[in-house]
Enzyme design. Structure first.
Site, PDB file in Angstrom:
ATOM      1  N   ASP A  30       5.936  -7.208  -0.584  1.00  0.00           N
ATOM      2  CA  ASP A  30       6.845  -6.081  -0.809  1.00  0.00           C
ATOM      3  C   ASP A  30       8.269  -6.591  -0.600  1.00  0.00           C
ATOM      4  OD1 ASP A  30       6.144  -2.763  -0.758  1.00  0.00           O
ATOM      5  OD2 ASP A  30       8.240  -3.353  -0.415  1.00  0.00           O
ATOM      6  N   THR A  86       6.681   3.925  -9.666  1.00  0.00           N
ATOM      7  CA  THR A  86       7.134   4.255 -11.023  1.00  0.00           C
ATOM      8  C   THR A  86       7.708   5.675 -10.987  1.00  0.00           C
ATOM      9  OG1 THR A  86       4.858   4.934 -11.521  1.00  0.00           O
ATOM     10  CG2 THR A  86       5.526   2.748 -12.262  1.00  0.00           C
ATOM     11  N   GLU A 156      -3.892  10.844  -1.303  1.00  0.00           N
ATOM     12  CA  GLU A 156      -3.355  10.623   0.039  1.00  0.00           C
ATOM     13  C   GLU A 156      -4.133  11.504   1.009  1.00  0.00           C
ATOM     14  OE1 GLU A 156       0.970  10.930   0.139  1.00  0.00           O
ATOM     15  OE2 GLU A 156       1.088   9.666  -1.644  1.00  0.00           O
ATOM     16  N   GLY A 261       3.049  19.149  -5.761  1.00  0.00           N
ATOM     17  CA  GLY A 261       4.247  18.337  -5.565  1.00  0.00           C
ATOM     18  C   GLY A 261       3.816  16.917  -5.289  1.00  0.00           C
ATOM     19  N   CYS A 264       3.350  12.001  -7.254  1.00  0.00           N
ATOM     20  CA  CYS A 264       2.585  11.691  -8.474  1.00  0.00           C
ATOM     21  C   CYS A 264       2.614  12.797  -9.527  1.00  0.00           C
ATOM     22  CB  CYS A 264       1.142  11.356  -8.103  1.00  0.00           C
ATOM     23  SG  CYS A 264       1.013   9.793  -7.216  1.00  0.00           S
ATOM     24  N   LYS A 267       6.017  13.950 -11.424  1.00  0.00           N
ATOM     25  CA  LYS A 267       6.669  12.917 -12.259  1.00  0.00           C
ATOM     26  C   LYS A 267       5.713  12.398 -13.336  1.00  0.00           C
ATOM     27  CE  LYS A 267       5.042   8.860 -10.110  1.00  0.00           C
ATOM     28  NZ  LYS A 267       4.277   7.805 -10.766  1.00  0.00           N
TER      29      LYS A 267
END
Ligand code: NAD
Length: 475
Positions: A30, A86, A156, A261, A264, A267
Site C-alpha cells: 500500500d 475506485t 463489510e 450508502g 460501494c 458510486k
C-alpha cells in the site's frame, strides 16, 4: 503460491490475510505507510470482525508481510491482486481509475518475468482490456503480462467469512493458463464446492456492477413503496413481509428505511450509468438514476420527519443520533446515510449528540461539529428526539423503559424499521418510522397478524400471535 495484494484497504487487507490463512505466501502493498505499519504489527487499521486474529496468526507464521515498495512486490511474485480504491470522480458520475492505472504504470516496468495481474477492485466494464494495453506499452522487452478480473463480493462486517467461504467465485480470463492459476489460488474453496464461474473479463467486470445495481434497485423499490405507504396510510413493513413470502421476490434487501450508502453501492451504480452512456446504452440502465434519487430522498425525508417531530424547527432542540456508520458491524462512514442526516440536522441548528459502537473516530474526522458520545445514555441525555439511523444489534437490545428516563421527551424516529415499536410504545415513547402509520398496535398484538387458512375464509377465529410470525427473516 507466492502472491501480492496491492492496496490493503477494506478489501485488500482482508484478501491478503485470507490468502495467507489458506496457505499462500502473501505480500501486502500500500502507499499508505501508516496502514502498512499497523498491518505488519498485526493490527487491523479498521474494524472488521475476525481480521485481527488472522493478521496476528499469519504475520507470526511468516506467511503474511507488508511493504510500501512496488519493486519488492514485483520481485516477490508473478501473481498480483489489485485491490486499490475506485471512487467516484469529483467532476462526474464515472469511476476514478487513477489508482488502478497508477498500479499498472508503476508495476509494468518493474516486471522481469511473465506475470498475471488480477483485478479485484470494482471497475467499469472494459477496464481489464484497456489496462492490458496500458501495461503492454510499459513492459520490458521479452516480458509478458496478462490481465484477469476477479470481482469481490464481500460485505463489510462479514468480510473474513465472505472471503474464506464466498457464495461464488467469478473470474474473467483470456487464457487457460490464467484460469489454471486462479483455480490453484482458490483450490481450498473449490474443494468444498464453492461455485467457480470462469468467463471473459468483460462479463466478470459486469457481474459485480450488475449485482450491486440489483441490490440497490431492490432497496430503492421498497423505499419508493414506503413513500406510497406514507401517502396512503399503508404499512411498508407488513407490505414487505407479504411480498417477501413470494419466493421469486424474497424478503432480503426489502427493508424500508434510510437507504443504502457506503464506499460501494452509490458510486458503483453511478459509474455504471456513466459507462453505459459511453457504450451508448445509457437508456437501458437509466432506471438507476431513479434508484439513486429515491435513495437520496430517504435522507431528506428523515430530516423533514425529524424536524416535524420537534415542532418545525431545530433551534434549541437536542437530537440524539444512534448510529453513524453506513451499516452495522463496520466502522466505515463513507457516504453514510446516518452521517448525512446528522450533518444536515446539525447544519439546521440542532444540538446533536451521536453514538456509534465502532465508527466514532471516523465520524468525528468526517464531520466535526456534533458531540460524539461513547455511551448511548450520554448521547440521549435530555434529548427532544432520538434517531435510530444504523441498525446495530445493541440498539435493538436497548431497554426503552430505562432510556425513557434519560431523555427530555420520549420520541423516537426508527429510520431503519428495526426496533420493536410495540415495546417502545408500551414504554411511553412516541414512535415514528418511514413508511409506517403513526398508530402503534397495542401491546400483545402483533404488527403482523397471521391468518390461518380457516380464519382467512372466516371459518374460525384464533387470537393473533405476537412477534413477527410471518417472516422469520430479520428485519
Ligand atoms: P479503501 O479505500 O479502503 O482501500 C484502498 C487502498 O488502496 C487504500 O489503502 C489506499 O491507500 C490504497 N492505494 C491507493 N493507491 C494505491 C497504489 N497506487 N498502490 C498501492 N495502494 C494504493 O477501499 P476498499 O473499500 O478496500 O475498496 C477497494 C476496491 O474494492 C474498490 O474498487 C471497491 O469498490 C471494491 N470493493 C470494496 C468492497 C468493500 O466492502 N469495501 C467490497 C467489494 C469490492
Amino acid at each position: 503460491m507466492q502472491l501480492t495484494v496491492i492496496g490493503t484497504g477494506y478489501l485488500g487487507a482482508v484478501h491478503a490475510a485470507c490468502m495467507a490463512e489458506v496457505g499462500h505466501e502473501v505480500l501486502g502493498v500500500d502507499t499508505d505507510a501508516g496502514k502498512i505499519e499497523a498491518l505488519a504489527a498485526g493490527r487491523a487499521p479498521f474494524f472488521e470482525p475476525g481480521l485481527p486474529e488472522l493478521l496476528t496468526r499469519n504475520t507470526k507464521a511468516g506467511r503474511l508481510r507488508f511493504t510500501t515498495s512496488l519493486a519488492e512486490a514485483a520481485n516477490f511474485a508473478d501473481l498480483h491482486f489489485v485491490c486499490v480504491g475506485t471512487p467516484q470522480r469529483p467532476d462526474s458520475l464515472a469511476a476514478d481509475l487513477r489508482h488502478v492505472e497508477a498500479v499498472a504504470d508503476g508495476l509494468a516496468p518493474l516486471l522481469t518475468r511473465d506475470t498475471l495481474l488480477v483485478g479485484k477492485s470494482t471497475v467499469p466494464v472494459g477496464t481489464a482490456r484497456a489496462l492490458s494495453r496500458r501495461i503492454a506499452a510499459r513492459l520490458r522487452p521479452g516480458v509478458e503480462a496478462q490481465v484477469a478480473w476477479n470481482p469481490e463480493f464481500l460485505r463489510e462486517g462479514y468480510a473474513v467469512k465472505d472471503t474464506l467461504c464466498p457464495d461464488r467465485l467469478v473470474v474473467g480470463v483470456t487464457t487457460p493458463h490464467a484460469d489454471q492459476v486462479l483455480r490453484t489460488v482458490y483450490m481450498s474453496m473449490l474443494r468444498v464446492g464453492v461455485p467457480y464461474i470462469s468467463t471473459d473479463p468483460a462479463t466478470a467486470e459486469l457481474v459485480k456492477v450488475a449485482a450491486n445495481s440489483f441490490l440497490a434497485t431492490k432497496i430503492s423499490f421498497i423505499n419508493a413503496m414506503a413513500e406510497v405507504c406514507d401517502a396512503s396510510g399503508a404499512d411498508v413493513v407488513t407490505l414487505a413481509d407479504a411480498l417477501g413470502h413470494d419466493a421469486r421476490i424474497g424478503r432480503r434487501f426489502l427493508s424500508a428505511g434510510l437507504g443504502f450508502g457506503g464506499g460501494c453501492l452509490p458510486k458503483d451504480i453511478r459509474a455504471f450509468l456513466a459507462r453505459a452512456e459511453e457504450l451508448q446504452v445509457g437508456e437501458a440502465v437509466s432506471f438507476l438514476r431513479q434508484v439513486d434519487r429515491v435513495n437520496d430522498r430517504q435522507r431528506r425525508r428523515t430530516v423533514e420527519l425529524t424536524r416535524h417531530l420537534v415542532g418545525g424547527t431545530f433551534a434549541g432542540q437536542r437530537v440524539a443520533v444512534l448510529g453513524a456508520t453506513f451499516k452495522p458491524d463496520s466502522d466505515d462512514v463513507r457516504d453514510s446515510p446516518a452521517l448525512a442526516v446528522t450533518a444536515e440536522i446539525h447544519a439546521q441548528g440542532a444540538d446533536v449528540r451521536v453514538h456509534d459502537p465502532k465508527g466514532l473516530d471516523n465520524a468525528r474526522a468526517a464531520l466535526p461539529g456534533p458531540a460524539y458520545c461513547t455511551d448511548v445514555a450520554e448521547a440521549c441525555r435530555d434529548a427532544d428526539v432520538v434517531l435510530h439511523l444504523t441498525e446495530w444489534r445493541q440498539y435493538r437490545d436497548l431497554d426503552p423503559t430505562l432510556l425513557a428516563q434519560v431523555v427530555r421527551t420520549p420520541r423516537v424516529l426508527d429510520a431503519r424499521n428495526a426496533l420493536d415499536r410495540g415495546a417502545w410504545h408500551a414504554a411511553g415513547w412516541h414512535v415514528r418510522a418511514l413508511g409506517r402509520p403513526a398508530h402503534v398496535p397495542q401491546p400483545g398484538h402483533s404488527d403482523v397478524v397471521r391468518l390461518t387458512i380457516p380464519q382467512a375464509f372466516g371459518v374460525a377465529s384464533t387470537a393473533p400471535t405476537a412477534g413477527d410470525p410471518l417472516s422469520g427473516v430479520p428485519k
